[in-house]
Design an enzyme around this catalytic site. Structure first.
Site: not given
Ligand code: GLU
Length: 449
Positions: A126, A166
């Site tokens: 991430k 995201d």
């Protein structure tokens, strides 16, 4: 609790004392793993859990960009390569002003389990930045993305680490990021990012995948109770890409999403976000960069509740699809009283741990965890990677068929994993255990490091 597990949790609490979101997700996941650890003493001998809760590595970098008036700004960029045991690191980039290492780590940890559940060869990663995209011009976004990639490109690659979108990172940002990567590398390595535009290697259905996948998962849950999606009312949160996909698929199947939320409050549309015009308007709201859900109420003449959340509205199904910790203990109590039977997490960690426990303890409710429900997004990213490496383009129908199959399998694996450890019908623990098992097997096989 098992002494090994509690000592790992204690270590995380001390080491990451300033990262409450990360501590929260580690506690939630590890407490599900108790029966597994009891049955496998070799995990403690190899300190498997102690290793799994630390990212393999994490980069922090400076991102300097110029605004339209010639002023310079400095933000922080992150990439966390959490666990690469089952495939190249994979996971999105979040651009949002409150991004800090605790957010990136909690998302990277969740991603590891989620990606494992897809059954596809992708590890967990991430990244993101504390850059706030709100109110920025297109040219400013482009310059920020270019600067971000100038730092990031040396850490990623189609077989190394494959970022995606995201919150705050959609197709536009991915386009600028990929353009800069291509310029720096002098190669058309489009497998380095997913969520790309269709003209340069993006996959059909990827924009819809997270929302569609969530509804496919929901269909499995309802089938278990002898029910179907048709005619159901759904409370959603947020109005971004994921919520858009849910509205679209729910409408197609004869259900209706009746609430949307934003930082400014929530709207209630008793007729549902069902027409093409209404569903399409969510995209317009997102593209405007205003980040106000009130715009929907103004446009369609429905009620707007400033500063409030939709939880507690009378609906059949709650799908918190906005962001972490949206539903706390008090919100959970309201949901329980409202009579909703299904609590289907969609955003990453949308529920505080005490609220999740409360909801799971209600005999009349079924609770499903985000790492299973929203896995269709990243799964379709892996399908995009497969198309890129094959130099092929699959039809929308083919991608959608595979997405549906993956979601059905995730549901089934979760049910089986919980049953195998004597936990009954527990989708939350089942997802944690099933996601854990594959990563654990790979780590045990690869030796201690
Ligand atoms: N950010 C999304 C997620 O949390 C997508 C990640 C990806 O496609 O790599 O799963």
């Amino acid at each position: 609790m098992n002494t090994y597990l509690s000592s790992v949790i204690e270590h995380v609490k001390v080491r990451h004392a300033n990262e409450p979101e990360f501590v929260q997700t580690v506690e939630e996941v590890l407490s599900s793993l108790e029966p597994v650890v009891e049955k496998h003493p070799e995990y403690e001998e190899a300190d498997l859990l102690g290793r799994m809760v630390e990212p393999e590595r994490m980069f922090t970098f400076r991102v300097v960009w110029e605004d339209d008036r010639g002023g310079f700004h400095t933000n922080i960029g992150y990439r966390c390569q959490f666990n690469g045991a089952i495939g190249p690191y994979k996971g999105g980039l979040r651009f949002q002003k409150d991004v800090y290492p605790g957010i990136i780590k909690f998302l990277g940890f969740e991603q590891t389990f989620k990606n494992s559940l897809t059954g596809l060869p992708i590890g967990g990663g991430k990244g993101g930045s504390d850059f706030d995209p709100a109110g920025k011009s297109d040219a400013e976004i482009m310059r920020f993305c270019q600067s971000f990639m100038q730092a990031l490109y040396r850490y990623i690659g189609p077989d190394v680490d494959v970022p995606a979108g995201d919150m705050g990172v959609g197709a536009r940002e991915i386009g600028y990021l990929y353009g800069e990567y291509r310029r720096l590398k002098g190669a058309f390595e489009n497998g380095v990012l997913t969520g790309k535009g269709f003209s340069y290697g993006g996959s059909l259905i990827r924009p819809e995948a997270t929302g569609f996948g969530a509804v496919y998962y929901l269909e499995n849950v309802l089938k278990h109770e002898g029910e179907s999606v048709e005619g159901k009312t759904i409370a959603c949160a947020g109005f971004g890409n994921v919520t858009w996909g849910i509205c679209k698929k729910a409408a197609e199947l004869g259900a209706k999403v009746v609430t949307l939320s934003g930082p400014d409050g929530y709207i209630y549309d008793p007729d549902g976000v069902v027409t093409e015009e209404k569903v399409g308007y969510l995209l317009e709201m997102r593209n405007s960069g205003r980040n106000k859900v009130k715009d929907y109420a103004d446009k369609f003449g429905v009620e707007f509740f400033p500063g409030e959340k939709p939880w507690g509205r009378e609906v059949d199904i709650c799908m918190p699809s906005a962001m972490q910790n949206d539903v706390d203990y008090r919100q959970a109590q309201r949901i329980i009283v409202s009579g909703a039977k299904y609590y289907i997490e969609v955003a990453n960690m949308p529920t505080t741990n005490d609220a999740l426990k409360l909801l799971m303890s209600q005999p009349h409710m079924t609770v499903a965890p985000s790492k299973a429900v929203n896995a269709g997004g990243v799964a379709t990213s892996a399908l995009e990677m497969a198309q890129n490496s094959e130099r092929l383009v699959w039809t929308a129908g083919e991608v959608d068929r595979q997405l549906r199959q993956i979601m059905d399998t995730i549901y089934k694996m979760s049910v089986e994993a919980a049953a195998q450890y004597g936990l009954g019908y527990d989708l939350v623990s089942g997802a944690n255990i099933a996601g854990f098992q594959r990563v654990a097997d790979a780590m045990m096989a690869q030796g201690v490091f």
